[in-house]
Motif scaffolding. Structure first.
Motif, PDB file in Angstrom:
ATOM      1  N   VAL A   1       0.890  -1.062   0.105  1.00 29.29           N
ATOM      2  CA  VAL A   1       0.015  -0.064  -0.027  1.00 29.29           C
ATOM      3  C   VAL A   1       0.925   1.261   0.021  1.00 29.29           C
ATOM      4  CG1 VAL A   1      -1.710   1.384   1.348  1.00 29.29           C
ATOM      5  CG2 VAL A   1      -2.007  -1.017   1.187  1.00 29.29           C
ATOM      6  N   LEU A   2       0.709   2.091  -1.070  1.00 29.69           N
ATOM      7  CA  LEU A   2       1.264   3.224  -1.175  1.00 29.69           C
ATOM      8  C   LEU A   2       0.763   4.597  -0.541  1.00 29.69           C
ATOM      9  CD1 LEU A   2       2.782   2.454  -4.905  1.00 29.69           C
ATOM     10  CD2 LEU A   2       3.848   1.948  -2.519  1.00 29.69           C
ATOM     11  N   VAL A   3       1.418   5.369   0.015  1.00 30.79           N
ATOM     12  CA  VAL A   3       0.805   6.633   0.709  1.00 30.79           C
ATOM     13  C   VAL A   3       1.598   7.683   0.322  1.00 30.79           C
ATOM     14  CG1 VAL A   3      -0.178   7.546   2.745  1.00 30.79           C
ATOM     15  CG2 VAL A   3      -0.080   5.349   2.624  1.00 30.79           C
ATOM     16  N   HIS A   4       0.789   8.684  -0.270  1.00 27.81           N
ATOM     17  CA  HIS A   4       1.648   9.982  -0.750  1.00 27.81           C
ATOM     18  C   HIS A   4       1.628  11.052   0.288  1.00 27.81           C
ATOM     19  CE1 HIS A   4      -2.100  12.494  -1.195  1.00 27.81           C
ATOM     20  NE2 HIS A   4      -2.801  11.396  -1.658  1.00 27.81           N
ATOM     21  N   GLY A   5       2.319  12.104   0.043  1.00 28.26           N
ATOM     22  CA  GLY A   5       2.645  13.195   0.902  1.00 28.26           C
ATOM     23  C   GLY A   5       1.784  14.333   0.536  1.00 28.26           C
TER      24      GLY A   5
END
Length: 257
Positions: free
Chosen positions: A35-39
């Motif tokens: 799971v990829l979480v952006h800023g």
């Protein structure tokens, strides 16, 4: 039995020739969900290059689209994404996304955390507190005064500060398509840092002008993370997705042991 063995051998050869066996061999024994979480200031589309590499290598990748309105809201969105995973998961955060994964990573499905040029706060810390006293000579992000409780970067300085090694046309688009970053996200405090109980990996970007490399190293060491370092800007996940995918795959294999 002899004919069956010959058939299985032939099928294996065909699988390798077709690239099927290779993709699965690359991730044998690894955790498959990522799971990829952006800023802040950006959305999840910047993960496209990393997504493509990981999917090709046999991982199941999901990208969180944070509203970046408050830490509480972003953690809630991330937790809903984790709930939809079908098994053990590697949780990845870039920049402010590191705060989100630090707070949401205590979810039992999360087996490892990966910080990509990211904030890794301790209990009671926020982005606001971590950037309050920059070291002498450190680059100062060109954050404009708040508008209705939201922040933007100076569009004319976006490329140099955030995406210096991204192709100019793409960096210009990123500057023009900024997502408002809420003060409630900037000031959101972590309650129970997941890195205290989960293995962590950290990619330091040596040429970062948003989060200075010394600050990244300090946070990584405090979290007892496995650290890799590379030349590159804060937008390393866009400019060099291969180096980012590599540390995620390292985490997926390491956390499975």
């Amino acid at each position: 039995m002899k004919n069956a063995s010959a058939f299985l051998a032939s099928a294996a050869v065909i699988g390798v020739l077709c690239g099927v066996g290779a993709a699965h061999a690359a991730t044998a024994g690894a955790i498959k969900n990522v799971v990829l979480v952006h800023g802040g200031f950006v959305d999840g589309s910047g993960w496209k290059g990393v997504y493509d590499i990981l999917e090709k290598d046999g991982y199941k990748v999901t990208i969180v689209q944070n509203p970046t309105s408050s830490l509480e809201d972003d953690v809630a969105v991330t937790r809903r994404t984790l709930a939809a995973q079908d098994g053990p998961t590697i949780l990845v955060g870039h920049s402010y996304g590191g705060v989100v994964i630090t707070e949401s990573g205590n979810d039992p499905k999360v087996r490892g955390l990966v910080y990509i040029a990211a904030f890794a706060p301790d209990t009671g810390e926020s982005v606001s507190s971590l950037i309050a006293n920059p070291p002498p000579g450190a680059a100062v992000p060109p954050i404009l005064p708040p508008q209705d409780g939201y922040l933007f970067l100076d569009r004319s300085k976006f490329s140099a500060s955030f995406a210096a090694d991204v192709k100019p046309a793409q960096a210009d688009f990123m500057a023009a398509s900024q997502v408002p970053w809420g003060l409630n996200a900037l000031n959101g405090k972590v309650t129970e840092p997941a890195w205290k109980g989960k293995p962590s990996w950290y990619l330091v970007t040596a040429d970062d002008r948003m989060i200075p490399a010394p600050a990244q190293r300090q946070m990584a060491n405090r979290a007892k993370a496995t650290v890799a370092e590379t030349a590159g800007s804060h937008a390393i996940y866009v400019s060099n997705p291969k180096v980012v995918a590599d540390i995620i795959e390292q985490a997926a294999k390491g956390a499975a042991k």
